[in-house]
Design an enzyme around this catalytic site. Structure first.
Site, short mmCIF file in Angstrom:
data_model
loop_
_atom_site.label_atom_id
_atom_site.label_comp_id
_atom_site.label_asym_id
_atom_site.label_seq_id
_atom_site.Cartn_x
_atom_site.Cartn_y
_atom_site.Cartn_z
CE LYS A 70 36.57 30.05 32.62
NZ LYS A 70 35.90 29.96 33.92
CB SER A 124 47.47 26.99 35.03
OG SER A 124 48.34 26.26 34.19
CG LEU A 125 43.13 29.84 32.54
CD1 LEU A 125 42.40 31.11 32.94
CD2 LEU A 125 42.29 29.04 31.55
CB CYS A 135 51.73 65.60 65.56
SG CYS A 135 50.17 65.40 64.71
CG ASP A 166 23.94 45.46 58.32
OD1 ASP A 166 23.42 44.98 57.30
OD2 ASP A 166 25.03 46.05 58.34
CB ALA A 167 19.63 46.09 63.44
NE ARG A 200 46.07 25.88 39.58
CZ ARG A 200 47.33 25.62 39.25
NH1 ARG A 200 48.29 25.91 40.10
NH2 ARG A 200 47.62 25.08 38.09
CE1 TYR A 242 31.20 38.02 42.41
CE2 TYR A 242 33.29 39.18 42.19
CZ TYR A 242 31.92 39.20 42.36
OH TYR A 242 31.26 40.39 42.48
CB CYS A 252 50.40 61.91 66.86
SG CYS A 252 49.75 63.27 67.85
CE LYS A 255 44.31 34.36 35.03
NZ LYS A 255 45.08 34.70 36.22
CB CYS A 268 48.21 68.38 67.56
SG CYS A 268 49.14 66.90 67.93
CB CYS A 272 46.13 64.50 67.50
SG CYS A 272 46.69 64.87 65.83
CE LYS A 307 47.83 36.27 33.63
NZ LYS A 307 48.73 36.26 34.78
CG ASP A 311 45.87 39.22 40.80
OD1 ASP A 311 46.21 38.02 40.76
OD2 ASP A 311 46.67 40.16 40.73
CD GLU A 336 33.94 32.82 33.73
OE1 GLU A 336 34.89 32.49 34.48
OE2 GLU A 336 33.16 31.99 33.22
S1 IVH Z 1 39.19 29.08 34.84
C1 IVH Z 1 42.11 25.25 33.74
N1 IVH Z 1 38.07 31.34 35.47
O1 IVH Z 1 43.29 32.03 37.00
C2 IVH Z 1 42.02 26.44 34.64
N2 IVH Z 1 40.26 30.92 36.31
O2 IVH Z 1 45.57 30.46 35.37
C3 IVH Z 1 40.68 27.05 34.52
N3 IVH Z 1 41.14 32.71 37.74
O3 IVH Z 1 44.14 29.20 38.88
C4 IVH Z 1 40.61 28.25 35.33
N4 IVH Z 1 39.38 34.03 37.61
O4 IVH Z 1 43.17 31.22 40.05
C5 IVH Z 1 39.18 30.57 35.61
N5 IVH Z 1 36.94 33.30 35.95
C6 IVH Z 1 38.03 32.53 36.08
C7 IVH Z 1 39.13 32.94 36.86
C8 IVH Z 1 40.23 32.09 36.95
C9 IVH Z 1 40.60 33.87 38.13
C10 IVH Z 1 42.50 32.24 38.11
C11 IVH Z 1 42.48 30.93 38.86
C12 IVH Z 1 43.31 29.98 38.08
C13 IVH Z 1 44.11 30.89 37.20
C14 IVH Z 1 44.32 30.21 35.86
#
Ligand code: IVH
Length: 674
Positions: free
Chosen positions: A297, A86-87, A414, A37-38, A141, A231, A432, A120, A417, A437, A321, A122, A118
């Site tokens: 995917k 979205s998924l 406390c 780091d230094a 988004r 990521y 405290c 997912k 102490c 302490c 999920k 959060d 991958e």
């Molecule tokens: S692919 C068409 N890959 O999940 C959407 N999403 O409901 C394709 N997320 O809004 C998304 N990890 O916030 C994808 N490896 C990943 C993910 C990922 C987290 C979240 C992302 C997205 C939501 C989809």
């Protein structure tokens, strides 16, 4: 002395930027740093200093320009270059296999299908746009079509490349839009929660909220203080660049400088996918980040296109999920822990229970008001939740109170102490007030060794033992521990004890910014510590600083300035600083000390080997007093390398770079002549 080869400031700035970016990549993306780091700090600081001297050389993609000014009128809305969908989710192995059947039917049953899994993450989804390889825009988004322009905030993340890495001479695509998930690593989230509580603020309920909240801070300096990471998992717009599969795209993104999840995997049958998802559920609690499922995917982009999407949800992907992560268990006791700033944190002791793949036996309870509002009582059955968060929480009673239970009260004294507890006007947390302490002292030591000074081989257990033995009760005590004292402790032998002592010793070389961070000054986190070190350059300057001078520092507002000024004007704290200084801890910012004007101004030396007539620190001080800089590593900028007895590789490096080598006599002459 022959004249040193000196590169032009512009060339050096370009070289330093390349080096800083390279080392950020090694650290954040490859997770394989080449520098301490230094040493990294030294490069960064040299770049910063050169840019300060030559403001014309500053450009927005310089790594020093990560923290900019807040957007004048809040976040603008921006349209995404292509929609962020979205998924569709599945929650059972059956649903997963039904999806795979549908995929096969649509593609033709003979066609082999490979899948990429991958985790997912959060966190909060973002889009990053690069034009000709340069980071131009970052957005949340939003509703998938339009998001908020958080370009400045995303720029503060060291894991977001400001410039894409060159690919064997091929130019990056004119426009590249990548998507990823911003998240709060769990270790950082735990620390952040503690800091929020200490500051009397309501902590974020989980890491996801903390990430989203941090991203939407109006002041990028605030975002910069949060240890957010990213990521990257996909591409929106890329022209005709890049490979034809998701799996290869992840590798390509990594080569371009993006951080991609190393835990992704490619599998060739849906049965393996189902097995892997189950395995992931069990691993879930052991990751350094929160996940709320697995994204699956179809690997081939041609197949993805054939499958298309329905209502903005791709048919080629699913989110697997898990069931919600809550459970009911009995609250056995409420303990009170005293943090390093004296804040009292109530902690629930629970009958162990499985929640979201991990056994939970304790949970946070924020503060007394919160406990009373929820009416959580010892002896009751309570709901415990891990809603995508690290630290489980007690949500509330699971039903009626058990008979005989009564509302909880914060103890008057406390627990360690016995000093009377205080709750300052307007604050939610109890404290405290006793600076001596034991718990506070212990937490300060943990913070110093574990986070600030990064003392390897001296973990929490060691510190606790040293404390219990009465050997270490303050920061300076740590530097007086001997190998003999350590090697008799459980878990140590002669070699490990000697190693630990050596790393304690080495921590004396940690830069002043880290020392400031470790001193436990209220509301001085890592970024503020660094800014203070850069601005003032020494502890003496900080002690002398007025409140308004403190406010000149980036990120320091009036509230912080008062707390910092108070801390430095306190006599006990001054004595602590003096004692640490005497022990050899850095109280001056080596690279950033305000330049002294003198006969050696602009010259930079490196000292290697043992000097006979004077100590290395004294030689350094003498050179610095004449305006020279003394640095650790030899570079094209070095004016001369002073070589003593048994020099290290620095002397060889000097020769290689054509940097003049000076003997101790040359040094004496140099100092005398001025
Ligand atoms: S692919 C068409 N890959 O999940 C959407 N999403 O409901 C394709 N997320 O809004 C998304 N990890 O916030 C994808 N490896 C990943 C993910 C990922 C987290 C979240 C992302 C997205 C939501 C989809």
């Amino acid at each position: 002395m022959t004249k040193a080869k000196r590169s032009s400031p512009a060339a050096r700035v370009a070289e330093l930027r390349r080096l800083v970016e390279h080392h950020l990549y090694r650290y954040h993306v490859l997770d394989d740093p080449e520098l301490s780091d230094a040493a990294y700090d030294a490069l960064y600081d040299e770049l910063q200093a050169l840019e300060d001297q030559h403001p014309k050389l500053v450009s927005p993609d310089s790594p020093t320009q990560r923290v900019g000014a807040p957007p004048a009128d809040g976040f603008r809305k921006v349209a995404h270059l292509s929609p962020m969908g979205s998924l569709e989710k599945v929650t059972t192995a059956e649903a997963l296999s039904k999806w795979a059947d549908d995929v096969r039917k649509r593609l033709g049953t003979d066609e082999p299908v490979a899948y990429v899994l991958e985790p997912k993450i959060d966190g909060s989804a973002v889009s990053l746009v690069y034009e000709n390889g340069v980071y131009m825009r970052g957005a949340t988004r939003g509703d998938g079509l339009r998001g908020e322009d958080v370009t400045g905030n995303l720029r503060t993340l060291q894991s977001v490349p400001l410039r894409l890495l060159e690919q064997d001479g091929t130019r990056p695509p004119d426009v590249l839009e990548v998507r990823g998930e911003i998240y709060f690593p769990l270790a950082g989230f735990a620390q952040f929660t503690e800091a929020q509580l200490a500051a009397g603020r309501k902590p974020a309920p989980n890491a996801r909220n903390a990430a989203a909240g941090s991203l939407r801070q109006l002041n990028p300096a605030v975002t910069a203080e949060r240890p957010l990471s990213i990521y990257v998992y996909g591409v929106g717009v890329r022209g005709d660049a890049g490979p034809p599969t998701q799996w290869e795209t992840l590798a390509w993104l990594r080569e371009l400088g993006f951080r991609t999840n190393p835990d992704a995997e490619r599998l060739e049958s849906i049965e393996e996918v189902a097995e892997a998802c189950a395995a992931w559920e069990a691993r879930r609690g052991q990751l350094g980040y929160e996940i709320d499922g697995i994204v699956i995917k179809v690997d081939s982009f041609v197949q993805q296109e054939t499958l298309g999407s329905l209502h903005g949800r791709p048919r080629f992907a699913r989110a697997y999920k898990w069931a919600p992560t809550a459970a009911v268990t009995r609250l056995l006791a409420i303990h009170v822990r005293v943090g390093r700033t004296g804040v009292l944190n109530p902690l629930a002791e629970l009958e162990p229970v499985q929640v979201g793949g991990v056994t939970v036996s304790s949970a946070t309870l924020h503060n007394e008001d919160d406990i009373r509002r929820k009416d959580i009582r010892v002896g009751d059955l309570v709901v415990v939740q891990r809603a995508g968060d690290v630290i489980p929480q007690v949500v509330g009673p699971a039903g009626e109170h058990e008979s005989g239970t009564k509302p909880w009260r914060m103890p008057k004294r406390c627990p360690l102490c016995r000093t009377g507890i205080v709750k300052p006007e307007g604050e939610v947390m109890h404290r405290c007030p006793n600076r001596a302490c034991p718990s506070r002292g212990l937490e300060t030591l943990y913070h110093w060794a574990g986070s600030a000074m990064d003392i390897e081989g001296v973990g929490g257990n060691t510190i606790k033992k040293l404390w219990d033995e009465g050997l270490v009760r303050s920061l300076p005590d740590l530097y007086r521990v001997t190998t003999e004292q350590l090697e008799v402790l459980e878990g140590y032998a002669e070699i490990s004890a000697a190693r630990a002592i050596a790393s304690i010793e080495r921590s004396k070389e940690q830069p002043f910014s880290r020392v400031l961070f470790g001193l436990n000054i209220p509301k001085v986190g890592w970024v503020i510590a660094r800014n203070l070190a850069l601005h003032f350059g020494s502890v003496d300057a900080l002690v002398a600083a007025t409140q308004s001078e403190l406010e000149e520092v980036e990120g320091v507002g009036p509230d912080r300035a008062v707390l910092i000024a108070e801390w430095f004007s306190d006599e006990e704290n001054q004595a602590l600083v003096a004692e640490l200084r005497d022990l050899g801890i850095q109280m001056v910012s080596a690279e950033q000390a305000r330049p002294v004007e003198g006969s050696l101004t602009g010259q930079q030396f490196v000292i290697t080997g043992t000097l006979e007539s004077l100590k290395r620190e004294d030689a350094k001080a003498a050179l610095e007093a004449l305006g020279a800089k003394v640095s650790e590593s030899v570079s094209g900028k070095t004016t001369g390398v002073i070589v003593g007895e048994s020099p290290g590789s620095k002397a060889q490096k000097a020769e290689k770079l054509g940097v003049p080598v000076l003997s101790e006599d040359d040094l004496t002459a140099l100092l005398r002549a001025r």
